[in-house]
Design an enzyme around this catalytic site. Structure first.
Site, PDB file in Angstrom:
ATOM      1  N   GLU A 169      -0.858  -8.498   5.269  1.00  0.00           N
ATOM      2  CA  GLU A 169      -0.908  -8.578   6.735  1.00  0.00           C
ATOM      3  C   GLU A 169      -2.333  -8.601   7.264  1.00  0.00           C
ATOM      4  OE1 GLU A 169      -0.558  -5.943   5.033  1.00  0.00           O
ATOM      5  OE2 GLU A 169      -1.363  -4.170   6.062  1.00  0.00           O
ATOM      6  N   HIS A 228      -3.074  -5.799   0.979  1.00  0.00           N
ATOM      7  CA  HIS A 228      -2.559  -5.943   2.345  1.00  0.00           C
ATOM      8  C   HIS A 228      -2.422  -7.406   2.746  1.00  0.00           C
ATOM      9  CE1 HIS A 228      -2.781  -1.709   3.698  1.00  0.00           C
ATOM     10  NE2 HIS A 228      -3.727  -1.624   2.789  1.00  0.00           N
ATOM     11  N   CYS A 284       0.834  -1.200   0.000  1.00  0.00           N
ATOM     12  CA  CYS A 284       0.000   0.000   0.000  1.00  0.00           C
ATOM     13  C   CYS A 284       0.875   1.259   0.000  1.00  0.00           C
ATOM     14  CB  CYS A 284      -0.965  -0.043   1.186  1.00  0.00           C
ATOM     15  SG  CYS A 284      -2.333   1.109   1.052  1.00  0.00           S
TER      16      CYS A 284
END
Lengths: 90, 230
Positions: free
Chosen positions: B204, B202, B86
């Protein structure tokens, strides 16, 4: 002191959806003949303690290193000498 | 295996990375404040998402001049593993560590949604063993429209540097699957050597079953495997 007016614009060929949205808004307001709108950034930088020639080199380096991203943007600028008092109140 | 997670003023995904790397996967992970020029012996550097320096001027434009980023550039040039997600991807492009740039979404809207990514190449250690797989991850960005000029795109394809493309669930590349207008549906690219990888999604936020997918952890596990082999 020297004042620089700096224009940062998207390169030709880079899609500008903001400009396109503005264009279509102008069209819906009834403005005719607006073929294209391209949006960019306008910066005013005031420099102390240098002449126009020195300022030109400084501003060009600022544009190359930070103010414009050469992958997507072009830049142009114009320089003018301004008196101290005028610069402070502007 | 030590992960160093950069933190800028305005970062917001660093804690999610820390949680996944330490608490979910059991690796060592620590934060590196943007003013620190020492990467503290990290084996892999993470540039998290967020809005570093308020995204002023251009997303990632200011962050790249921080002392930590100067150290990351040196680390990357020596072949160190760097993953930017990002805003981290935006910073890597602005820093010239990855080709191209990220522009306002074509829709002009912030997009927060699940996407599918087709893994196009295994050039990067983060995706070894994943070529052809379709991974599910969320995106959350307003400026994720990948752009590179024609010559750069040709070189990226020729060298296998296009790593992720937005796809349908079955891997079909389509306009409908492209959430931001990225050229050729590109969601992530790596540098010529593969050690620096950037992607808008993302990983994560997609690394635990309770969140609906564990696909994100595949990237971290692949990176760890590559370091163990090295």
């Amino acid at each position: 002191m020297v004042r620089a007016n700096i224009y940062v614009t998207l390169k030709q060929g880079v899609l500008d959806p903001q400009g396109e949205t503005v264009r279509s808004a102008l069209e819906s307001l009834g403005f005719k003949g607006v073929r294209e709108v391209r949006m960019g950034k306008f910066l005013v930088i005031t420099l102390n303690g240098m002449d126009v020639k020195q300022a030109e080199a400084q501003i060009d380096e600022m544009c190359r290193r930070l103010l414009a991203n050469p992958v997507i943007e072009d830049y142009a600028f114009e320089l003018a000498t301004v008196p101290e008092s005028k610069a402070e109140t502007a | 295996m030590k992960f160093g997670i950069l933190v800028f003023p305005g970062s917001w995904s660093h804690q999610d990375f820390s949680w996944v790397l330490k608490d979910v996967l059991g690796y060592e992970a620590f934060y590196i404040w943007h003013k620190e020029a020492d990467l503290k012996g990290a084996d892999c550097i993470i540039l998290p998402g967020g809005f570093s320096y308020g995204d002023y001027l251009r997303a990632g434009a200011i962050a790249r001049f921080s002392p930590a980023m100067q150290a990351v550039a040196e680390f990357a040039l020596k072949g160190g593993l760097v993953l930017g997600s990002c805003n981290g991807f935006q910073i890597l492009c602005e820093a010239g560590l990855l080709p191209g740039a990220l522009l306002r979404n074509r829709s002009l809207q912030y997009r927060c949604q699940w996407v599918h990514l087709r893994v196009e190449s295994e050039l990067s250690p983060f995706v070894v063993g994943l070529q052809g797989r379709v991974l599910r991850m969320p995106i959350s960005h307003g400026e994720g429209r990948y752009y590179a000029d024609r010559e750069t795109l040709q070189a990226l394809h020729q060298h296998g540097q296009v790593i992720f493309r937005y796809a349908e669930v079955d891997g079909t590349i389509s306009q409908e699957a492209n959430p931001n207008g990225s050229v050729m549906n590109i969601a992530g690219v790596c540098n010529r050597w593969g050690n620096v990888l950037g992607l808008m999604p993302h990983p994560e936020r997609a690394a635990e079953r309770i969140l609906g997918t564990e696909d994100g952890r595949l990237l971290f596990e692949a990176a760890v495997q590559s370091l163990i082999r090295a």
